[in-house]
Design a protein around this motif. Sequence first.
Motif, PDB file in Angstrom:
ATOM      1  N   ALA A   1       0.780  -1.215   0.022  1.00 47.13           N
ATOM      2  CA  ALA A   1       0.048   0.087   0.050  1.00 47.13           C
ATOM      3  C   ALA A   1       0.813   1.200   0.005  1.00 47.13           C
ATOM      4  CB  ALA A   1      -0.996   0.053   1.150  1.00 47.13           C
ATOM      5  N   HIS A   2       2.091   1.212   0.272  1.00 47.76           N
ATOM      6  CA  HIS A   2       2.992   2.333   0.451  1.00 47.76           C
ATOM      7  C   HIS A   2       4.257   2.115  -0.455  1.00 47.76           C
ATOM      8  CE1 HIS A   2       0.813   3.749   3.747  1.00 47.76           C
ATOM      9  NE2 HIS A   2       0.874   2.620   4.225  1.00 47.76           N
ATOM     10  N   THR A   3       4.207   1.526  -1.566  1.00 48.07           N
ATOM     11  CA  THR A   3       5.221   1.316  -2.635  1.00 48.07           C
ATOM     12  C   THR A   3       4.640   1.323  -3.880  1.00 48.07           C
ATOM     13  OG1 THR A   3       5.414  -1.079  -2.396  1.00 48.07           O
ATOM     14  CG2 THR A   3       6.472   0.086  -0.692  1.00 48.07           C
ATOM     15  N   GLU A   4       5.537   1.462  -4.878  1.00 45.61           N
ATOM     16  CA  GLU A   4       5.171   1.293  -6.215  1.00 45.61           C
ATOM     17  C   GLU A   4       6.435   1.208  -6.966  1.00 45.61           C
ATOM     18  OE1 GLU A   4       3.074   4.866  -7.348  1.00 45.61           O
ATOM     19  OE2 GLU A   4       4.859   6.194  -7.003  1.00 45.61           O
ATOM     20  N   THR A   5       6.226   0.479  -8.170  1.00 44.50           N
ATOM     21  CA  THR A   5       7.567   0.129  -8.955  1.00 44.50           C
ATOM     22  C   THR A   5       7.470   1.424 -10.014  1.00 44.50           C
ATOM     23  OG1 THR A   5       7.455  -2.194  -8.649  1.00 44.50           O
ATOM     24  CG2 THR A   5       8.413  -1.050 -10.672  1.00 44.50           C
ATOM     25  N   ARG A   6       8.391   2.126 -10.188  1.00 46.50           N
ATOM     26  CA  ARG A   6       8.651   3.235 -11.256  1.00 46.50           C
ATOM     27  C   ARG A   6       9.586   2.887 -12.083  1.00 46.50           C
ATOM     28  NH1 ARG A   6       5.844   7.461  -8.809  1.00 46.50           N
ATOM     29  NH2 ARG A   6       6.779   8.927 -10.284  1.00 46.50           N
ATOM     30  N   ARG A   7       9.499   3.500 -13.252  1.00 39.91           N
ATOM     31  CA  ARG A   7      10.448   3.524 -14.526  1.00 39.91           C
ATOM     32  C   ARG A   7      11.257   4.586 -14.305  1.00 39.91           C
ATOM     33  NH1 ARG A   7       9.787   6.750 -18.933  1.00 39.91           N
ATOM     34  NH2 ARG A   7      11.071   5.885 -20.803  1.00 39.91           N
ATOM     35  N   VAL A   8      12.629   4.449 -14.329  1.00 39.20           N
ATOM     36  CA  VAL A   8      13.700   5.482 -14.426  1.00 39.20           C
ATOM     37  C   VAL A   8      14.598   5.518 -15.622  1.00 39.20           C
ATOM     38  CG1 VAL A   8      15.566   6.418 -13.064  1.00 39.20           C
ATOM     39  CG2 VAL A   8      13.579   4.928 -11.920  1.00 39.20           C
ATOM     40  N   PHE A   9      14.424   6.615 -16.491  1.00 44.79           N
ATOM     41  CA  PHE A   9      15.524   6.434 -17.393  1.00 44.79           C
ATOM     42  C   PHE A   9      16.691   7.344 -17.393  1.00 44.79           C
ATOM     43  CE2 PHE A   9      12.774  10.428 -17.933  1.00 44.79           C
ATOM     44  CZ  PHE A   9      13.618  11.297 -18.542  1.00 44.79           C
ATOM     45  N   LEU A  10      17.604   6.982 -18.271  1.00 48.45           N
ATOM     46  CA  LEU A  10      18.736   7.387 -18.414  1.00 48.45           C
ATOM     47  C   LEU A  10      19.180   8.070 -19.877  1.00 48.45           C
ATOM     48  CD1 LEU A  10      20.980   5.081 -16.372  1.00 48.45           C
ATOM     49  CD2 LEU A  10      20.014   7.169 -15.401  1.00 48.45           C
ATOM     50  N   SER A  11      20.150   9.095 -20.036  1.00 43.98           N
ATOM     51  CA  SER A  11      20.369   9.371 -21.394  1.00 43.98           C
ATOM     52  C   SER A  11      21.844   9.629 -21.444  1.00 43.98           C
ATOM     53  CB  SER A  11      19.534  10.642 -21.731  1.00 43.98           C
ATOM     54  OG  SER A  11      19.340  11.635 -20.615  1.00 43.98           O
ATOM     55  N   TRP A  12      22.549   9.576 -22.547  1.00 43.22           N
ATOM     56  CA  TRP A  12      23.931   9.930 -22.766  1.00 43.22           C
ATOM     57  C   TRP A  12      24.092  10.706 -24.131  1.00 43.22           C
ATOM     58  CZ3 TRP A  12      22.128   5.606 -21.071  1.00 43.22           C
ATOM     59  CH2 TRP A  12      22.753   4.872 -19.947  1.00 43.22           C
ATOM     60  N   PHE A  13      25.117  11.801 -23.902  1.00 43.42           N
ATOM     61  CA  PHE A  13      25.207  12.628 -25.307  1.00 43.42           C
ATOM     62  C   PHE A  13      26.845  12.502 -25.602  1.00 43.42           C
ATOM     63  CE2 PHE A  13      21.615  14.096 -23.037  1.00 43.42           C
ATOM     64  CZ  PHE A  13      20.883  14.647 -24.151  1.00 43.42           C
ATOM     65  N   VAL A  14      27.193  12.797 -26.794  1.00 43.33           N
ATOM     66  CA  VAL A  14      28.386  12.777 -27.310  1.00 43.33           C
ATOM     67  C   VAL A  14      29.181  14.136 -26.951  1.00 43.33           C
ATOM     68  CG1 VAL A  14      30.104  12.771 -29.155  1.00 43.33           C
ATOM     69  CG2 VAL A  14      28.097  11.127 -28.982  1.00 43.33           C
ATOM     70  N   ALA A  15      30.470  14.216 -26.515  1.00 43.77           N
ATOM     71  CA  ALA A  15      31.191  15.363 -26.229  1.00 43.77           C
ATOM     72  C   ALA A  15      31.716  15.859 -27.262  1.00 43.77           C
ATOM     73  CB  ALA A  15      32.046  15.095 -24.882  1.00 43.77           C
ATOM     74  N   ARG A  16      31.739  17.247 -27.449  1.00 47.17           N
ATOM     75  CA  ARG A  16      32.669  17.858 -28.520  1.00 47.17           C
ATOM     76  C   ARG A  16      34.071  17.503 -28.600  1.00 47.17           C
ATOM     77  NH1 ARG A  16      28.605  20.946 -31.409  1.00 47.17           N
ATOM     78  NH2 ARG A  16      26.958  21.600 -29.830  1.00 47.17           N
ATOM     79  N   ASP A  17      34.324  17.595 -27.317  1.00 46.47           N
ATOM     80  CA  ASP A  17      36.016  17.408 -26.730  1.00 46.47           C
ATOM     81  C   ASP A  17      35.788  16.479 -25.470  1.00 46.47           C
ATOM     82  OD1 ASP A  17      38.452  17.325 -26.009  1.00 46.47           O
ATOM     83  OD2 ASP A  17      38.715  19.518 -25.796  1.00 46.47           O
ATOM     84  N   ALA A  18      36.006  15.230 -25.897  1.00 40.09           N
ATOM     85  CA  ALA A  18      35.729  14.619 -24.549  1.00 40.09           C
ATOM     86  C   ALA A  18      36.771  14.705 -23.697  1.00 40.09           C
ATOM     87  CB  ALA A  18      35.963  12.888 -25.355  1.00 40.09           C
ATOM     88  N   ALA A  19      38.015  15.209 -23.812  1.00 40.00           N
ATOM     89  CA  ALA A  19      38.876  15.423 -22.810  1.00 40.00           C
ATOM     90  C   ALA A  19      38.537  16.319 -21.598  1.00 40.00           C
ATOM     91  CB  ALA A  19      40.276  15.939 -23.484  1.00 40.00           C
ATOM     92  N   GLN A  20      37.639  17.258 -21.972  1.00 42.61           N
ATOM     93  CA  GLN A  20      36.974  18.068 -21.075  1.00 42.61           C
ATOM     94  C   GLN A  20      36.056  17.507 -20.033  1.00 42.61           C
ATOM     95  OE1 GLN A  20      35.155  21.375 -22.854  1.00 42.61           O
ATOM     96  NE2 GLN A  20      36.674  22.073 -23.949  1.00 42.61           N
ATOM     97  N   PHE A  21      35.514  16.232 -20.512  1.00 44.63           N
ATOM     98  CA  PHE A  21      34.297  15.317 -19.631  1.00 44.63           C
ATOM     99  C   PHE A  21      35.047  13.996 -19.065  1.00 44.63           C
ATOM    100  CE2 PHE A  21      32.082  18.366 -22.356  1.00 44.63           C
ATOM    101  CZ  PHE A  21      31.012  18.924 -21.565  1.00 44.63           C
ATOM    102  N   THR A  22      36.382  13.794 -18.765  1.00 43.74           N
ATOM    103  CA  THR A  22      37.017  12.862 -18.199  1.00 43.74           C
ATOM    104  C   THR A  22      36.812  13.152 -16.554  1.00 43.74           C
ATOM    105  OG1 THR A  22      39.252  13.687 -18.153  1.00 43.74           O
ATOM    106  CG2 THR A  22      38.645  12.656 -20.311  1.00 43.74           C
ATOM    107  N   PRO A  23      37.060  11.943 -15.967  1.00 41.52           N
ATOM    108  CA  PRO A  23      37.005  12.212 -14.278  1.00 41.52           C
ATOM    109  C   PRO A  23      38.176  13.231 -13.872  1.00 41.52           C
ATOM    110  CG  PRO A  23      36.754   9.718 -15.213  1.00 41.52           C
ATOM    111  CD  PRO A  23      37.056  10.799 -16.503  1.00 41.52           C
TER     112      PRO A  23
END
Length: 391
Positions: free
Chosen positions: A213-235
């Motif tokens: 009565a106090h729970t529900e299953t939910r759909r969670v989505f994720l998305s990804w994009f290409v970096a113009r310069d991947a070096a800027q987005f490394t860890p």
Amino acid sequence: MDGKLAVIGLGSIGSMALWQASRLSDSVVGFEAHTPAHARSAVGGDTRLFRMIYRGTPGYYPILERSRDLWAELEAETGQDILTRCGGLSIGSTDGPYLRSVLETTRINGAAHQILTREEMAERYPQHNLRADDSAVFDPNAGVLRTDRAVTAAVAAAAANGATVLNNTPVSSIRETNDGVVITSGGTSWTFGKVLIASGGWSRQLMPDYLKAHTETRRVFLSWFVARDAAQFTPDNFPTFSRMYEDRSMYGAPTVDGVTVKATLDGRGTVTTDPNGFPRDLSAVEIPETVETVTEFFPGLIPTIVRSDAFPDLYTEDRNPLLGWLGESSRIYCATGFSGGGFKNATGFGHIAAHEVLGKQSFVGLDFVRPERFKARQPSVQYSAPQLPKA
């Protein structure tokens, strides 16, 4: 008896509980409906954020501290690189409710942090296109977790410790008797001293009515994009981030493949009645909102979704998990309902669950996650996760 303990579901929490339980007992069996880290589970999507700075219940902080240590233990035990420490950013309006809440929780916990002005952000992290009144809170202990590696490493470590792993064995029912707990899958049954339910979005079918009565299953989505310069987005250059306003919200992680960057709308989970049959593709509403948000936030990302997916997870009414016994004299323990935010502290909660269900240790200060908190509440007619207005 077929064992002292059965763990049902070897995903985010179940894999860690199995690993921890295998350190405490040589009579542990894990049941997985498919295989660990399979593509349909909430583990999917390559990465999850680890952070010590957040908003909300202060009681999570000691669990996060323990989780951080246990992630390191899992890496040492298995030789896998699981947690990459790259720092994390909480970004929003300087005087807005999001950063105020983050700083209030941080003040209570005493977590290490640094406040960055808009000018400091622009200098250190120019990848973000900031609004005029923006600032950020930097978490030096944050990072990105590799989900597939984490789950498969934990299951392998458990097996090496003597645990039995039954893949492709979906559990259809559990039943308590005077002698133990009977688990059924297909035409086969097993009897265990204790059972731990950790099957995420599939957990409701194994729960008592008062929790359904106090729970529900939910759909969670994720998305990804290409970096113009991947070096800027490394860890090394791009910390994990969570960015929230009244009109837009997004979170994400640095690239782990050297090409794509995860950037996903926050708080957009939708209810699904079937964790096996919900749409995996983004909808006609989700796509443009995601693209519009990325276009504003990140000029260094090409504003075209190159990859997306969706996964099920169990949500509770108050968005805190279910961790504890189903009843005072029950032999069934649950560790589920993490509401889309459990992976960061999966090792910590797995440690607690394994020790409690095997009677090795009990923990105090966890009333906010105990299932009995819902027993005194009237069943909800309907509820939904908070949704931010669309731009």
